[in-house]
Design an enzyme around this catalytic site. Structure first.
Site, short mmCIF file in Angstrom:
data_model
loop_
_atom_site.label_atom_id
_atom_site.label_comp_id
_atom_site.label_asym_id
_atom_site.label_seq_id
_atom_site.Cartn_x
_atom_site.Cartn_y
_atom_site.Cartn_z
N HIS A 28 0.90 -1.10 0.04
CA HIS A 28 0.11 0.03 -0.11
C HIS A 28 0.86 1.20 0.07
O HIS A 28 1.81 1.40 0.61
CB HIS A 28 -0.88 -0.04 1.27
CG HIS A 28 -1.81 -1.02 1.35
ND1 HIS A 28 -1.51 -2.50 1.84
CD2 HIS A 28 -3.27 -1.29 1.06
CE1 HIS A 28 -2.78 -3.23 1.59
NE2 HIS A 28 -3.47 -2.49 1.18
N LYS A 36 -1.23 -8.05 -4.39
CA LYS A 36 -2.21 -6.84 -4.35
C LYS A 36 -1.16 -5.74 -3.95
O LYS A 36 -0.45 -5.64 -3.15
CB LYS A 36 -3.21 -7.20 -3.14
CG LYS A 36 -4.00 -5.96 -2.90
CD LYS A 36 -4.77 -6.06 -1.48
CE LYS A 36 -5.57 -4.61 -1.39
NZ LYS A 36 -6.01 -4.55 -0.03
#
Length: 220
Positions: A116, A142
């Site tokens: 992230h 991800k």
């Protein structure tokens, strides 16, 4: 797949919300780090639903400020219970140990390795590097990065397109909404949506709106 994040503060509310969400979504993400209290027995209850179990550390934008070993034990419990997915940070030093644990016990859990950046989207080359590193550890890579320009949106979609079926790619923020709408078309295994204003990250599109856009564009 459409995933709705469950962002409640109690186990009872989380289960009730998940059951409601699963009537309209394919899968839910239990944000364990947002619960005031949670036990391994609670993880066992959550794992029975089609879900991603995430215990996001505060150093990765989450709310878990407690003992990291306790956090990892909750993730291990989810793996033991064959949760559909668990999410582990790329920056978590023990992510490989958790994958090894999964393999040793023969769990069916798929492991998402996540990255992230709440300020920017790295270059396309850097994103590819992040995805390659994540895939060398877990089953699915991800990344969720802040989209600040059209170029960021294009780079995110191009990287998703390079790894179809092995990736969840997200551009956060208002400018990143296109990645949430088109990501699955380009190869992302799922997109995160919101429900009546309840969301876990900036830019999540309301599930009804998302479904209507997909219908109009003939996307599934």
């Amino acid at each position: 797949m459409i995933c709705l994040p469950v962002v409640e503060d109690s186990v009872e509310k989380a289960i009730k919300t998940a059951e409601k969400y699963l009537e309209i979504a394919d899968i839910v993400e239990f944000r364990i780090d947002m619960l005031k209290e949670v036990s391994e027995e609670d993880i066992e209850k959550f794992a029975k639903y089609p879900c991603i179990i995430t215990v996001r550390a505060d150093w990765e934008g989450g709310y878990w400020k407690g003992n990291n070993e306790e956090r990892l034990n909750l993730i291990k419990k989810a793996i033991e219970c064959n949760a559909k997915f668990v999410d582990i940070e790329l920056r978590e030093e023990k992510n490989k140990e958790l994958v090894k644990f999964r393999d040793e016990i023969g769990s069916k859990t798929k492991i998402i390795i996540s990255y992230h950046d709440f300020e920017k989207t790295p270059s396309k080359e850097k994103l590819v590097e992040i995805v390659e590193k994540a895939l060398s550890i877990g089953d699915i890579a991800k990344f969720a990065t802040m989209a600040n320009s059209k170029e960021d949106v294009l780079n995110i979609l191009e990287v998703i397109n390079k790894y179809p079926g092995k990736i969840i790619g997200i551009g956060m923020g208002e400018k990143g909404k296109l990645t949430r709408i088109l990501g699955v078309y380009f190869g992302s295994i799922l997109t995160f949506a919101s429900y009546k204003g309840k969301s876990s990250a900036p830019g999540q599109v309301d599930i009804d709106t998302l479904k209507e856009i997909w219908r109009l564009m003939d996307l599934k």
